[in-house]
Design an enzyme around this catalytic site. Structure first.
Site, mmCIF file in Angstrom:
data_model
loop_
_atom_site.group_PDB
_atom_site.id
_atom_site.type_symbol
_atom_site.label_atom_id
_atom_site.label_comp_id
_atom_site.label_asym_id
_atom_site.label_seq_id
_atom_site.Cartn_x
_atom_site.Cartn_y
_atom_site.Cartn_z
ATOM 1 N N LYS A 175 69.018 49.585 38.548
ATOM 2 C CA LYS A 175 67.995 49.043 39.417
ATOM 3 C C LYS A 175 68.611 48.237 40.618
ATOM 4 O O LYS A 175 69.439 47.500 40.273
ATOM 5 C CB LYS A 175 66.913 48.262 38.478
ATOM 6 C CG LYS A 175 66.418 49.121 37.288
ATOM 7 C CD LYS A 175 65.660 50.327 37.739
ATOM 8 C CE LYS A 175 64.720 50.930 36.695
ATOM 9 N NZ LYS A 175 64.080 52.079 36.886
ATOM 10 N N HIS A 294 65.543 64.534 33.232
ATOM 11 C CA HIS A 294 64.427 63.451 33.528
ATOM 12 C C HIS A 294 63.207 64.462 33.732
ATOM 13 O O HIS A 294 63.285 65.508 33.916
ATOM 14 C CB HIS A 294 64.789 62.562 34.570
ATOM 15 C CG HIS A 294 63.842 61.580 34.605
ATOM 16 N ND1 HIS A 294 62.345 61.434 35.090
ATOM 17 C CD2 HIS A 294 64.032 60.256 34.259
ATOM 18 C CE1 HIS A 294 62.061 60.380 34.983
ATOM 19 N NE2 HIS A 294 62.738 59.632 34.565
#
Length: 479
Positions: A175, A294
């Site tokens: 992140k 994902h």
């Protein structure tokens, strides 16, 4: 849908519209071992009887159309048609029922999830006679399963490649997910791996944007992997997202990852598509790469209870198409996930043989024969206080992935990784000693804080964090 027919003497058949149930509702049918079986949650429009709605689903997802056609006489409908063979009510829902449909295996191309879904969840979902339609589960017969390669490697091969046993694997999504330069991104990867994580991960929407082109990211992440491996003596990896706008570009990125010698790449299998995913899975097996999957976009398909497709179906489809990891919710984090339902599709991902168990949403017994298993990935809003629950829920064969729960540590990325590794090791040791993680979890984490200031700091930061919202997609009977 009353029959309106006229005889065409020159052709010898009755044109017009006839009720679907006359041909496609067959309650006397005994399913075959080779049939693909589907369980649909059907909400018919007012005035449409359950038998007609269930038959319409079978017809429109197999050989039927809205009218009688003369070319029906050129083939054998009895051989190729789908059949609604059973209807049952949904507890607590007067306007819904479960329709069970059997499809002959000859309707489907071998080794193609794309073709299977084009039929079973195709135009029928827009059929006007139905107010809503949801595919709850599929039974994939061994005869069809054996036409797929499945996961590139599977759970045991991955553990052998990584030389990691007896505990869940630890990961972290870097992140902020967008905006970092490649070099700063690689720095974060190194710090997390150096701190004790097994994997770091590209976020699902990191592909090749102007702020960080894919080749630069791959190079700096490879440098971080090799440096952290040299310093820790452990095998490390970073999920390099190979998802791209074309299959050719995707494979080009996977080829470059292989040339760098990294262990794993990644794909967004729903936005990328099943054809692309299966192609990448074949490349990964042939070239020794693990494949992380994902599920971006899944909630568009699976979150609403009355319409769409349950994630257990998407999970089965992924196991056929191929992937070594797939995100599977957390139960305890920020993302949607009912506990019993999650445990049901986690078993469908990992185990070889899964018995029918409606208490966990499993409508059919599933035999995967020799198809390798897939590691479920718990990710989304989790932190060190969740570690006991995650270890207890998912067990050893899983990946526990902390993004903000690593990078949000007040002392930095590496201490965040240390905190998660210490918490995990403490929970695994306590479990192996016979302690109950569900009951003693918080106490186990507090005890570990005495030996790890990094863990103590993490526990203090996240002690009040909760994501207490009701689950939308609950199993029937739980409302």
């Amino acid at each position: 849908m009353s029959p309106q027919t006229e005889t065409k003497a020159s052709v010898g058949f009755k044109a017009g519209v006839k009720e679907y149930k006359l041909t496609y509702y067959t309650p006397e049918y005994e399913t075959k071992d080779t049939d693909i079986l589907a369980a649909f949650r059907v909400t018919p429009q007012p005035g449409v009887p359950p038998e007609e709605a269930g038959a319409a689903v079978a017809a429109e997802s197999s050989t039927g159309t809205w009218t009688t056609v003369w070319t029906d006489g050129l083939t054998s409908l009895d051989r190729y048609k789908g059949r609604c063979y059973h209807i049952e009510p949904v507890p607590g829902e007067e306007t819904q029922f479960i329709a069970y449909v059997a499809y002959p295996l000859d309707l489907f191309e071998e080794g193609s999830v794309t073709n299977m879904f084009t039929s079973i969840v195709g135009n029928v979902f827009g059929f006007k006679a139905l107010a809503a339609l949801r595919l709850e589960d599929l039974r994939i017969p061994p005869a069809y399963t054996k036409t797929f390669q499945g996961p590139p490697h599977g759970i045991q091969v991955e553990r052998d490649k990584l030389n990691k046993y007896g505990r869940p694997l630890l990961g972290c999504t870097i992140k902020p997910k967008l905006g970092l330069s490649a070099k700063n991104y690689g720095r974060a990867v190194y710090e997390c791996l150096r701190g004790g994580l097994d994997f770091t991960k590209d976020d699902e929407n990191v592909n090749s944007q102007p702020f960080m082109r894919w080749r630069d990211r791959f190079l700096f992440c490879a440098e971080a992997i090799y440096k952290s491996q040299a310093e820790t003596g452990e095998i490390k990896g970073h999920y390099l997202n190979a998802t791209a706008g074309t299959c050719e570009e995707m494979i080009k990125r996977a080829v470059f990852a292989r040339e760098l010698g990294v262990p794993i790449v990644m794909h967004d299998y729903l936005t990328g598509g099943f054809t692309a995913n299966t192609s990448l899975a074949h490349y990964c097996r042939d070239n020794g790469l693990l494949l992380h999957i994902h599920r971006a976009m899944h909630a568009v398909i699976d979150r609403q209870k009355n319409h769409g497709m349950h994630f257990r179906v998407l999970a089965k489809a992924l196991r056929l198409s191929g992937g070594d990891h797939i995100h599977a919710g957390t139960v305890v984090g920020k993302l949607e996930g009912d506990r019993e339902s999650t445990l049901g599709f986690v078993d469908l991902l990992r185990d070889d043989y899964i018995e029918k168990d409606r208490s966990r949403g499993i409508f059919f017994t599933q035999d995967w024969v020799s198809l390798p298993g897939v590691l479920p990935v718990a990710s989304g809003g989790i932190h060190v206080w969740h570690m006991p629950a995650l270890t207890e829920i998912f067990g050893d064969d899983s990946v526990l992935q902390f993004g903000g729960g690593t990078l949000g540590h007040p002392w930095g990325n590496a201490p965040g990784a240390v905190a998660n590794r210490v918490a995990l090791e403490a929970c695994v040791q306590a479990r192996n000693e016979g302690r109950d993680l569900a009951v003693e979890g918080n106490e186990i984490v507090r005890e570990a804080c005495k030996w790890s200031p990094e863990l103590a700091a993490a526990c203090e930061v996240w002690k009040e964090i909760r994501f207490n919202f009701p689950t939308i997609d609950k199993l029937d009977g739980q409302e």
